[in-house]
Design a protein around this motif. Structure first.
Motif, PDB file in Angstrom:
ATOM      1  N   THR A  76       0.849  -1.202   0.000  1.00  0.00           N
ATOM      2  CA  THR A  76       0.000   0.000   0.000  1.00  0.00           C
ATOM      3  C   THR A  76       0.883   1.249   0.000  1.00  0.00           C
ATOM      4  O   THR A  76       1.963   1.246   0.576  1.00  0.00           O
ATOM      5  CB  THR A  76      -0.955  -0.007   1.216  1.00  0.00           C
ATOM      6  N   VAL A 103      -1.815  -1.088  -3.906  1.00  0.00           N
ATOM      7  CA  VAL A 103      -2.891  -0.116  -3.646  1.00  0.00           C
ATOM      8  C   VAL A 103      -2.270   1.271  -3.550  1.00  0.00           C
ATOM      9  O   VAL A 103      -1.229   1.440  -2.911  1.00  0.00           O
ATOM     10  CB  VAL A 103      -3.603  -0.448  -2.308  1.00  0.00           C
ATOM     11  N   ALA A 141      -3.629   5.765  -3.920  1.00  0.00           N
ATOM     12  CA  ALA A 141      -4.573   6.789  -4.370  1.00  0.00           C
ATOM     13  C   ALA A 141      -3.906   7.568  -5.503  1.00  0.00           C
ATOM     14  O   ALA A 141      -3.544   8.716  -5.346  1.00  0.00           O
ATOM     15  CB  ALA A 141      -4.913   7.711  -3.212  1.00  0.00           C
ATOM     16  N   HIS A 175      -4.648  -0.848  -7.349  1.00  0.00           N
ATOM     17  CA  HIS A 175      -6.059  -0.774  -6.973  1.00  0.00           C
ATOM     18  C   HIS A 175      -6.311   0.447  -6.093  1.00  0.00           C
ATOM     19  O   HIS A 175      -5.397   0.982  -5.470  1.00  0.00           O
ATOM     20  CB  HIS A 175      -6.461  -2.039  -6.207  1.00  0.00           C
ATOM     21  N   GLU A 176      -7.596   0.816  -5.999  1.00  0.00           N
ATOM     22  CA  GLU A 176      -7.961   1.976  -5.169  1.00  0.00           C
ATOM     23  C   GLU A 176      -7.966   1.598  -3.688  1.00  0.00           C
ATOM     24  O   GLU A 176      -8.259   0.455  -3.331  1.00  0.00           O
ATOM     25  CB  GLU A 176      -9.358   2.457  -5.568  1.00  0.00           C
ATOM     26  N   PRO A 177      -7.693   2.589  -2.826  1.00  0.00           N
ATOM     27  CA  PRO A 177      -7.670   2.302  -1.379  1.00  0.00           C
ATOM     28  C   PRO A 177      -8.970   1.675  -0.866  1.00  0.00           C
ATOM     29  O   PRO A 177      -8.926   0.801   0.009  1.00  0.00           O
ATOM     30  CB  PRO A 177      -7.441   3.686  -0.761  1.00  0.00           C
ATOM     31  N   ASP A 178     -10.113   2.087  -1.421  1.00  0.00           N
ATOM     32  CA  ASP A 178     -11.396   1.543  -0.934  1.00  0.00           C
ATOM     33  C   ASP A 178     -11.535   0.051  -1.201  1.00  0.00           C
ATOM     34  O   ASP A 178     -12.404  -0.596  -0.612  1.00  0.00           O
ATOM     35  CB  ASP A 178     -12.571   2.273  -1.600  1.00  0.00           C
ATOM     36  N   ASP A 179     -10.712  -0.496  -2.087  1.00  0.00           N
ATOM     37  CA  ASP A 179     -10.799  -1.930  -2.423  1.00  0.00           C
ATOM     38  C   ASP A 179     -10.046  -2.816  -1.427  1.00  0.00           C
ATOM     39  O   ASP A 179     -10.017  -4.031  -1.578  1.00  0.00           O
ATOM     40  CB  ASP A 179     -10.200  -2.185  -3.824  1.00  0.00           C
ATOM     41  N   ILE A 180      -9.416  -2.212  -0.408  1.00  0.00           N
ATOM     42  CA  ILE A 180      -8.503  -2.987   0.444  1.00  0.00           C
ATOM     43  C   ILE A 180      -9.186  -4.203   1.086  1.00  0.00           C
ATOM     44  O   ILE A 180      -8.612  -5.307   1.105  1.00  0.00           O
ATOM     45  CB  ILE A 180      -7.826  -2.087   1.530  1.00  0.00           C
ATOM     46  N   ALA A 235      -4.195   7.044   5.827  1.00  0.00           N
ATOM     47  CA  ALA A 235      -4.414   5.820   5.038  1.00  0.00           C
ATOM     48  C   ALA A 235      -3.908   4.599   5.799  1.00  0.00           C
ATOM     49  O   ALA A 235      -4.558   3.542   5.809  1.00  0.00           O
ATOM     50  CB  ALA A 235      -3.700   5.946   3.693  1.00  0.00           C
ATOM     51  N   ALA A 238      -6.445   3.375   8.198  1.00  0.00           N
ATOM     52  CA  ALA A 238      -7.539   2.645   7.519  1.00  0.00           C
ATOM     53  C   ALA A 238      -7.070   1.250   7.102  1.00  0.00           C
ATOM     54  O   ALA A 238      -7.809   0.261   7.252  1.00  0.00           O
ATOM     55  CB  ALA A 238      -8.004   3.441   6.295  1.00  0.00           C
ATOM     56  N   ALA A 258      -8.509  -2.456   8.367  1.00  0.00           N
ATOM     57  CA  ALA A 258      -8.905  -3.511   7.412  1.00  0.00           C
ATOM     58  C   ALA A 258      -8.111  -4.794   7.672  1.00  0.00           C
ATOM     59  O   ALA A 258      -8.659  -5.898   7.612  1.00  0.00           O
ATOM     60  CB  ALA A 258      -8.684  -3.016   5.976  1.00  0.00           C
TER      61      ALA A 258
END
Ligand code: NAD
Length: 252
Positions: A7, A33, A35, A47-52, A72, A75, A79
């Protein structure tokens, strides 16, 4: 071979982690991951952070290696705690409530946070204790230098060095000096330089008794941090929940 997600993958460090992992046989990167608008980093799709959450569930990595930004990282830690995936983070500049959140996540999953993944910094930390013990009463000043894109100041490593010194003596930090500001007894001056693409330099000076001792560490390539973070990921895979440091990895 362990499987890791990266990430902050499009940043200076995340990119170096992916490149370094590509040269090693004990680790493979299963997802990245960030942004960012970049679609791939070093050949790995981003991938986007929301997909973690979905990425952790689908790929079931052995660990996450994170070099992003404090908000981030928190978050990602939450997760990871929900998914039972250990987290290794090198992000710096956390506020106290963000550190509390990381420690909260470490009750459910292994979390390792290090302001500096260079092995030489671990050796430097031991030396700080020895020097402070051997040189009581000597003035101490700390100077750190980093590239012009670094956000937080002083560096996380500078704060770690000050924490080590604080275990040996009482002092007040003074951040830079300006105007009529003579040195107070018992203060430690902290000086921050930001220039070019300096990877990271830290110097702790002890001066007194007509002599000067300087303890210096200079990272010459980001690969040194990436290698240490990957070593930490290999070490943390399968570990019990808890809050760990890079010193735990070095001690084995
Ligand atoms: P950078 O700015 O180059 O990279 C940070 C990356 O995080 C960027 O690509 C950015 O897009 C991404 N990001 C921002 N918000 C995000 C989000 N919500 N989700 C996912 N990604 C997000 O910075 P860098 O030089 O790579 O450093 C990153 C961090 O690592 C900093 O805190 C730095 O101080 C620290 N660092 C630690 C070590 C160490 O050894 N521990 C070494 C170097 C840097």
């Amino acid at each position: 071979m362990i499987r890791v997600g990266v990430t902050g993958a499009a940043g200076r460090m995340g990119r170096t982690v992916i490149e370094t992992a590509g040269d090693r046989e004990d680790v493979t990167v299963v997802f990245a991951v960030d942004a960012t608008d970049e679609e791939t980093v070093a050949g790995t799709p981003v991938h986007e952070p929301d997909d973690i959450g979905a990425l952790l569930a689908t790929h079931e990595p052995d660990a996450i290696v994170d070099f992003s930004v404090p908000k981030a990282t928190v978050a990602f830690a939450e997760a990871c705690a929900a998914a039972g995936v250990p987290l290794v983070t090198g992000t710096t500049g956390f506020e106290d409530d963000q550190l509390d959140a990381l420690e909260g996540a470490s009750e459910d999953v292994a979390v390792l946070k290090a302001a500096n993944f260079a092995r030489g910094i671990q050796a430097l930390l031991s030396t700080v204790h020895a020097a402070a013990e051997a040189l009581p009463g000597y003035d101490v000043e700390l100077t750190e230098t980093h590239h012009n894109g670094k956000q937080d100041a002083p560096s996380g490593t500078a704060n770690t060095l000050l924490d080590a010194l604080a275990e040996e003596r009482d002092f007040e930090e003074t951040y830079g000096r300006e105007g009529m500001q003579p040195r107070e007894a018992g203060e430690v001056g902290v000086h921050v330089r930001r220039a070019g693409d300096v990877r990271g330099e830290h110097e702790l000076m002890f001066a007194g008794n007509d002599e000067v001792v300087t303890l210096t560490h200079r990272a010459e390539d980001r690969g040194v941090f990436a290698a240490g973070a990957i070593d930490a990921a290999v070490w943390i895979a399968g570990r019990d929940p808890g809050f760990y440091t890079f010193g735990d990895v070095i001690e084995g």
